[in-house]
Design an enzyme around this catalytic site. Structure first.
Site, PDB file in Angstrom:
ATOM      1  N   SER A  29       0.837  -1.196   0.000  1.00 25.19           N
ATOM      2  CA  SER A  29       0.000   0.000   0.000  1.00 25.19           C
ATOM      3  C   SER A  29       0.867   1.240   0.000  1.00 25.19           C
ATOM      4  O   SER A  29       2.007   1.228   0.492  1.00 25.19           O
ATOM      5  CB  SER A  29      -0.903   0.017   1.235  1.00 25.19           C
TER       6      SER A  29
ATOM      7  N   TYR B 194      -1.198  -1.286  10.521  1.00 24.41           N
ATOM      8  CA  TYR B 194      -1.479  -1.447   9.094  1.00 24.41           C
ATOM      9  C   TYR B 194      -0.332  -0.944   8.218  1.00 24.41           C
ATOM     10  O   TYR B 194       0.191  -1.667   7.368  1.00 24.41           O
ATOM     11  CB  TYR B 194      -2.782  -0.738   8.723  1.00 24.41           C
TER      12      TYR B 194
END
Length: 264
Positions: free
Chosen positions: A140, A154
């Site tokens: 990401s 995350y």
């Protein structure tokens, strides 16, 4: 020669589903895994009819540490070897670090770190032996930030996936195995609704978003070209370049602003 087979995790929706269609469109057989068996069955039926390739639904939960071995055994029972692997399964938590039970964080790390590493370790030797393989780890743009709003694990997990992919890329590039970290930014999927961040989704300008199909196509091209990392979309490429040179203090303030939006 038999068609190549790609195993895609988290394939019941979003980027994983788009990858299944993308690989099938390029003549690959696909094996898809996720928790939602009904969605997987619909997907494999669509792929068989639309693309004329083999498709296999392997419902499983990567939160279970036994799942990677079970997937390998299932594919062996089908008489298939894995030529490509897309580690896409993932999710986020809300409530912060101390607001979640330790077990929730352990499960997150199992699904997004431990399981991808184990799947690669199980299938990469066969790729090296046949001197052909494709491995995509879906990371990401959040992995470029020093802090991730709302879920402190995350972003670091995505950073790990990116750096691990780059390291593995160096190890595998002389063996015909392509390893790529795909680092998308904001993508239209069910992800934001699943983590309760739909309000943040509405706060992001439309030009910053990409479709899952577009992300998967760019990821496929990057893997075929054996690029160690791929940031899809011009705005995301510009953001990634900027994040590499901005001081951490600045980007942490940006993350703090995003966190305030989530908390409203």
């Amino acid at each position: 020669m038999a068609r190549r087979l790609v195993l895609i995790t988290g394939a019941s929706s979003g980027i994983g589903l788009a990858f299944a269609r993308t690989y099938a469109a390029h003549g690959w057989d696909v094996a898809v895994t996720a928790r939602r068996a009904d969605r997987l069955e619909k997907l494999v039926e669509e792929i068989r009819l639309r693309f004329g390739v083999e498709a296999h639904a392997l419902p499983a939960d990567l939160a279970d540490p036994a799942t990677p071995e079970a997937l390998q055994k299932s594919l062996l029972a089908l008489g298939r070897t894995v030529d490509g692997l897309v580690n896409n399964a993932g999710y986020g938590l809300t409530g912060g670090f101390i607001g979640n039970a330790l077990e929730n964080h352990q499960t997150l790390m199992q699904v997004m770190m431990t399981a991808p590493v184990e799947l690669i370790h199980r299938f990469a030797p066969g790729m090296v032996e046949q001197k052909f393989g494709r491995i995509i780890n879906v990371a990401s743009l959040a992995g470029f930030l020093p802090a991730s709003p709302g879920d402190p694990l995350y972003g670091p997990i995505k950073t790990f996936l990116t750096r691990f992919s780059q390291s593995l890329h160096l190890e595998m590039r002389d063996h015909g195995v392509h390893v790529t970290a795909l680092c998308p930014g904001f993508t239209y999927t069910e992800f934001h609704d699943a983590v309760g961040a739909s309000k943040l989704s509405k706060a992001i300008p439309e030009w910053a978003w990409m479709g899952a199909d577009e992300v998967a196509r760019e990821g496929y091209v990057a893997a075929e070209a054996n690029r160690a990392a791929c940031v899809p979309g011009a705005p995301n490429k510009a953001a990634a370049a900027l994040l590499k040179v901005l001081p951490d203090d600045w980007t942490m303030e940006f993350s703090a602003g995003q966190l305030r939006k989530l908390q409203r």
